[in-house]
Enzyme design. Structure first.
Site, PDB file in Angstrom:
ATOM      1  N   HIS A 191       0.843  -1.197   0.000  1.00 25.29           N
ATOM      2  CA  HIS A 191       0.000   0.000   0.000  1.00 25.29           C
ATOM      3  C   HIS A 191       0.885   1.256   0.000  1.00 25.29           C
ATOM      4  O   HIS A 191       1.336   1.675   1.064  1.00 25.29           O
ATOM      5  CB  HIS A 191      -0.919   0.008   1.221  1.00 25.29           C
ATOM      6  N   GLU A 193      -0.035   4.227  -0.275  1.00 24.03           N
ATOM      7  CA  GLU A 193      -0.715   5.298   0.484  1.00 24.03           C
ATOM      8  C   GLU A 193      -0.553   5.109   1.988  1.00 24.03           C
ATOM      9  O   GLU A 193      -0.897   5.991   2.773  1.00 24.03           O
ATOM     10  CB  GLU A 193      -2.199   5.358   0.087  1.00 24.03           C
ATOM     11  N   ASP A 243      -5.417   6.099  23.594  1.00 21.66           N
ATOM     12  CA  ASP A 243      -6.736   5.834  24.174  1.00 21.66           C
ATOM     13  C   ASP A 243      -7.462   7.170  24.202  1.00 21.66           C
ATOM     14  O   ASP A 243      -6.982   8.136  24.802  1.00 21.66           O
ATOM     15  CB  ASP A 243      -6.592   5.317  25.616  1.00 21.66           C
ATOM     16  N   GLY A 344     -16.216   0.066  20.647  1.00 22.61           N
ATOM     17  CA  GLY A 344     -17.599   0.232  20.189  1.00 22.61           C
ATOM     18  C   GLY A 344     -17.915  -0.406  18.852  1.00 22.61           C
ATOM     19  O   GLY A 344     -18.934  -0.084  18.237  1.00 22.61           O
ATOM     20  N   ASP A 416      -8.208  -7.961  26.656  1.00 21.91           N
ATOM     21  CA  ASP A 416      -7.864  -7.299  27.919  1.00 21.91           C
ATOM     22  C   ASP A 416      -7.812  -8.344  29.030  1.00 21.91           C
ATOM     23  O   ASP A 416      -8.695  -8.388  29.894  1.00 21.91           O
ATOM     24  CB  ASP A 416      -8.926  -6.242  28.267  1.00 21.91           C
ATOM     25  N   ASN A 487      -3.339  -6.872  25.280  1.00 22.87           N
ATOM     26  CA  ASN A 487      -3.120  -5.936  26.381  1.00 22.87           C
ATOM     27  C   ASN A 487      -2.922  -6.748  27.655  1.00 22.87           C
ATOM     28  O   ASN A 487      -3.130  -7.961  27.678  1.00 22.87           O
ATOM     29  CB  ASN A 487      -4.339  -5.022  26.551  1.00 22.87           C
TER      30      ASN A 487
HETATM   31  O1  1PR Z   1     -14.826  -3.468  24.091  1.00 19.91           O
HETATM   32  O2  1PR Z   1     -14.804  -3.345  21.625  1.00 19.91           O
HETATM   33  O3  1PR Z   1     -15.617  -1.423  22.964  1.00 19.91           O
HETATM   34  O4  1PR Z   1     -13.220  -2.029  22.901  1.00 19.91           O
HETATM   35  C1  1PR Z   1     -12.763  -1.210  23.927  1.00 19.91           C
HETATM   36  C2  1PR Z   1     -11.293  -0.985  23.697  1.00 19.91           C
HETATM   37  O5  1PR Z   1     -10.872   0.038  24.587  1.00 19.91           O
HETATM   38  C3  1PR Z   1     -10.464  -2.219  23.982  1.00 19.91           C
HETATM   39  O6  1PR Z   1      -9.434  -2.302  23.031  1.00 19.91           O
HETATM   40  C4  1PR Z   1      -9.866  -1.942  25.368  1.00 19.91           C
HETATM   41  O7  1PR Z   1      -8.550  -2.473  25.457  1.00 19.91           O
HETATM   42  C5  1PR Z   1      -9.816  -0.428  25.403  1.00 19.91           C
HETATM   43  N1  1PR Z   1     -10.036   0.126  26.745  1.00 19.91           N
HETATM   44  C6  1PR Z   1     -11.211   0.139  27.424  1.00 19.91           C
HETATM   45  N2  1PR Z   1     -11.037   0.777  28.613  1.00 19.91           N
HETATM   46  C7  1PR Z   1      -9.756   1.158  28.673  1.00 19.91           C
HETATM   47  C8  1PR Z   1      -9.128   1.895  29.777  1.00 19.91           C
HETATM   48  O8  1PR Z   1      -7.914   2.157  29.767  1.00 19.91           O
HETATM   49  N3  1PR Z   1      -9.903   2.258  30.778  1.00 19.91           N
HETATM   50  N4  1PR Z   1      -7.857   0.975  27.189  1.00 19.91           N
HETATM   51  C9  1PR Z   1      -9.121   0.766  27.498  1.00 19.91           C
HETATM   52  C10 1PR Z   1      -7.002  -0.004  27.116  1.00 19.91           C
HETATM   53  C11 1PR Z   1      -4.844  -0.428  26.920  1.00 19.91           C
HETATM   54  C12 1PR Z   1      -3.912  -0.229  25.824  1.00 19.91           C
HETATM   55  C13 1PR Z   1      -2.791   0.678  26.259  1.00 19.91           C
HETATM   56  C14 1PR Z   1      -1.656  -0.270  26.493  1.00 19.91           C
HETATM   57  C15 1PR Z   1      -0.314   0.366  26.509  1.00 19.91           C
HETATM   58  N5  1PR Z   1      -5.802   0.582  26.925  1.00 19.91           N
HETATM   59  O9  1PR Z   1      -4.507   0.193  24.685  1.00 19.91           O
HETATM   60  O10 1PR Z   1      -2.619   1.587  25.268  1.00 19.91           O
HETATM   61  O11 1PR Z   1      -1.879  -0.954  27.726  1.00 19.91           O
HETATM   62  O12 1PR Z   1      -0.185   1.211  27.589  1.00 19.91           O
HETATM   63  P1  1PR Z   1       1.230   1.495  28.251  1.00 19.91           P
HETATM   64  O13 1PR Z   1       2.238   1.439  27.160  1.00 19.91           O
HETATM   65  O14 1PR Z   1       1.114   2.886  28.793  1.00 19.91           O
HETATM   66  O15 1PR Z   1       1.417   0.466  29.300  1.00 19.91           O
HETATM   67  P2  1PR Z   1     -14.699  -2.599  22.929  1.00 19.91           P
END
Ligand code: 1PR
Length: 566
Positions: A191, A193, A243, A344, A416, A487
């Site tokens: 790709h 692009e 996030d 979502g 998760d 994660n």
């Molecule tokens: O269930 O299909 O709606 O998806 C929700 C998405 O949002 C999932 O991918 C879930 O992991 C993410 N999510 C939901 N709540 C949280 C939260 O933090 N309260 N974030 C969340 C998850 C985890 C990673 C993060 C890594 C690296 N975040 O994405 O970026 O752990 O972090 P680090 O390098 O700082 O350790 P759905």
């Protein structure tokens, strides 16, 4: 220049549109068969599945006009599926017939020695490095972004087809054709692009040449096939993750949690004046920047891919007005590496009650400029339903419906998991015995003498489910996911390093690419996870947002450790 783009109705065609606009060219979309007569230059950015492309073109009456256009000698540039439709057929759907300009089939990669899809930045070898007039902007010292499960194997014995080969690439033991070129036709499997500045250069080179070539007769290239010297140049990907959620004022911000808690810590008592300042912000959603400007910053810094996770559901907006769509649209005009969007992606309903399927939700994101969607909670429920039916699926899950239309490479599952400890491992006889990880005698104090299994959660870790990470990983692979993002709730935001046991367990359970996530605190943690688990990519958030580690620093550490990096 009568530059037209062909869209058969599925996949992210906006990335190529954004790239062409960025290069300063005007274009129109082919909307009816007559438009092919107006076109003097045509780009077909085919993304998705072979069958969907052929069916989409047929049902709109565009297949024969496309064939006629190509035969007319006017410049044609096919990308990915836009290149594959030039072939006779694809084993992806044996019943669908291609344009048959190139007498060979497209076939699946073998997953015996590697993960499939082939996803990431790989190098190319030009068939004829002396033929400088026909490089088309390709450069053997650069890497290009590939994402595909099917390929045209380089086969010298089929001379007629092999003569089309313009460059080759290698994945595992397989040498395949990375670009084809003959007369007015140019096609690339990767790709451009999504291949950063080196990809834009290819588009620019070809578009400028085509502008000039309009009036001239098509050239015929009569180079003999040369054996490629290709070697597997696939690099490990470094992904920056954002996030995204609304803060308490309703603004969309990039936030970052510690073990998924994204609010500033509440202090026990505000004694000093600096404590008083902190106490004011205590409990507020952490704000680490604006999503679009951070995305642009990470693109410029050399991120191989970007991930935007919508971690709040916007219950009051109809699908078309979802605030995240605007973020994706804006990011896609400024960022020319792959974008994954999560959060979502499920069956939902607008505030007026209009039902929206997960496929429709994903479609909105693809049309806004996403290359992949990431599914979290819904993937857990889908595997649970499949296991209840004795391992059979009814084909209605979000993973299946989206993969069918957009290809499995466009579907990521984000898991998760968290550790569930067993205090007396020797007397454990539960269902996860074979998946238990045992604490090392010299490991962390809380792990010593114990064992644990990795339990799946939904709703951002708020609810645990009776499903292990191995069951989930194998289940989503069976349902058709193209990649798994692992994660770790235990490691998220801790800076202690990736949970290597967890990542290795998932990697060993599946044949699709795996992305390690959560816990990176130093550049060396990336080298450690690649060396110890063999994953294809690693993702971090906090250390990049806070500027503690630069993406280039990670790449340098990888290269010093002998891990291929772009
Ligand atoms: O269930 O299909 O709606 O998806 C929700 C998405 O949002 C999932 O991918 C879930 O992991 C993410 N999510 C939901 N709540 C949280 C939260 O933090 N309260 N974030 C969340 C998850 C985890 C990673 C993060 C890594 C690296 N975040 O994405 O970026 O752990 O972090 P680090 O390098 O700082 O350790 P759905």
């Amino acid at each position: 220049m009568g530059l037209f783009l062909l869209d058969y109705g599925a996949g992210n065609v906006h990335s190529i549109a954004n790239a062409i606009r960025k290069l300063g060219f005007d274009f129109q979309w082919i909307s009816s068969p007559d438009d092919f007569h107006k076109a003097t230059t045509l780009v077909f950015p085919g993304v998705g599945a072979f069958e969907t492309a052929i069916d989409g073109l047929s049902s709109k009456g565009l297949l024969q006009p496309l064939r006629d256009y190509i035969n007319s000698g006017k410049p044609y540039f096919g990308i990915c599926i836009g290149m594959q439709v030039l072939f006779e057929s694809s084993t992806e759907t044996p019943s669908a017939r291609g344009l048959a300009c190139i007498p060979a089939p497209i076939e699946a990669f073998s997953n015996e020695d590697k993960s499939v899809p082939h996803m990431g930045w790989n190098s190319v070898e030009l068939m004829d490095p002396e033929d400088k007039d026909h490089y088309e902007g390709l450069d053997e010292s650069s890497h290009y972004y590939f994402v595909h499960s099917y390929r045209f194997r380089y086969d010298e014995s089929n001379q007629e087809a092999a003569q089309w080969a313009h460059s080759t690439s290698q994945y595992g033991q397989e040498v395949f054709v990375a670009s084809v070129r003959r007369g007015n036709v140019f096609g690339v499997q990767f790709h451009p692009e999504k291949s950063g500045l080196v990809g834009l250069k290819i588009l620019d080179t070809w578009l400028r040449k085509s502008e000039f070539a309009q009036a001239s007769a098509p050239t015929s290239v009569s180079r003999g096939p040369r054996p490629p010297k290709a070697r597997d140049g696939l690099t490990k990907r470094i992904i920056a993750c954002m996030d995204v959620r609304a803060n308490d004022d309703g603004d969309l911000v990039v936030t970052k949690g510690d073990q998924y808690d994204v609010r500033e810590k509440v202090l026990p008592a505000a004694a000093s004046s600096s404590d008083a300042v902190q106490a004011k912000t205590a409990g507020a959603v952490r704000n680490l920047g604006k999503p679009v400007s951070l995305a642009e910053q990470y693109f410029a810094a050399g991120a191989d891919e970007l991930c935007l996770l919508n971690i709040t559901s916007f219950r009051h907006s109809p699908l078309h007005d979802q605030p995240m769509l605007a973020v994706v649209r804006a990011a896609a005009t400024r960022v020319f590496v792959p974008l994954t969007i999560g959060g979502g992606i499920k069956d939902t309903a607008d505030p007026d009650g209009t039902k929206r399927s997960a496929l429709e939700v994903a479609g909105e994101y693809f049309r806004a400029g996403a290359d992949k969607v990431s599914i979290g909670s819904e993937a857990v429920y889908a595997v649970e339903r499949m296991l209840e039916r004795g391992g059979n699926s009814d084909g209605t899950s979000a993973i299946e419906t989206i993969a069918r239309v957009y290809g499995r490479q466009a579907v990521v599952v984000s898991i998760d998991p968290k550790r569930t400890y067993i205090d007396e491992p020797s007397s454990y006889s539960g269902p996860y015995k074979s998946e238990l990880v045992y604490g090392e005698p010299d490991g962390a104090e809380k792990d010593r003498g114990k064992a644990w299994w990795y339990q799946c959660t939904v709703s951002g870790g708020r609810e645990s489910r009776p499903l292990s990470v191995v069951q989930l990983a194998q289940g989503v692979e069976k349902l058709g996911a193209g990649e798994i993002l692992v994660n770790s709730i235990d490691r998220d935001g801790t800076g202690l390093g990736f949970d290597v046991d967890l990542v290795r367990l998932v990697k060993q359970s599946v044949r699709i690419p795996v992305v390690a996530s959560s816990g990176a605190g130093r550049a060396e943690h990336f080298a450690e996870v690649f060396e110890q688990t063999g994953v294809e990519a690693a993702l971090a958030a906090g250390i990049f947002h806070r500027g503690e580690v630069q993406i280039q620093e990670v790449k340098q550490v990888l290269q010093r450790a002998g891990v291929k990096a772009r």
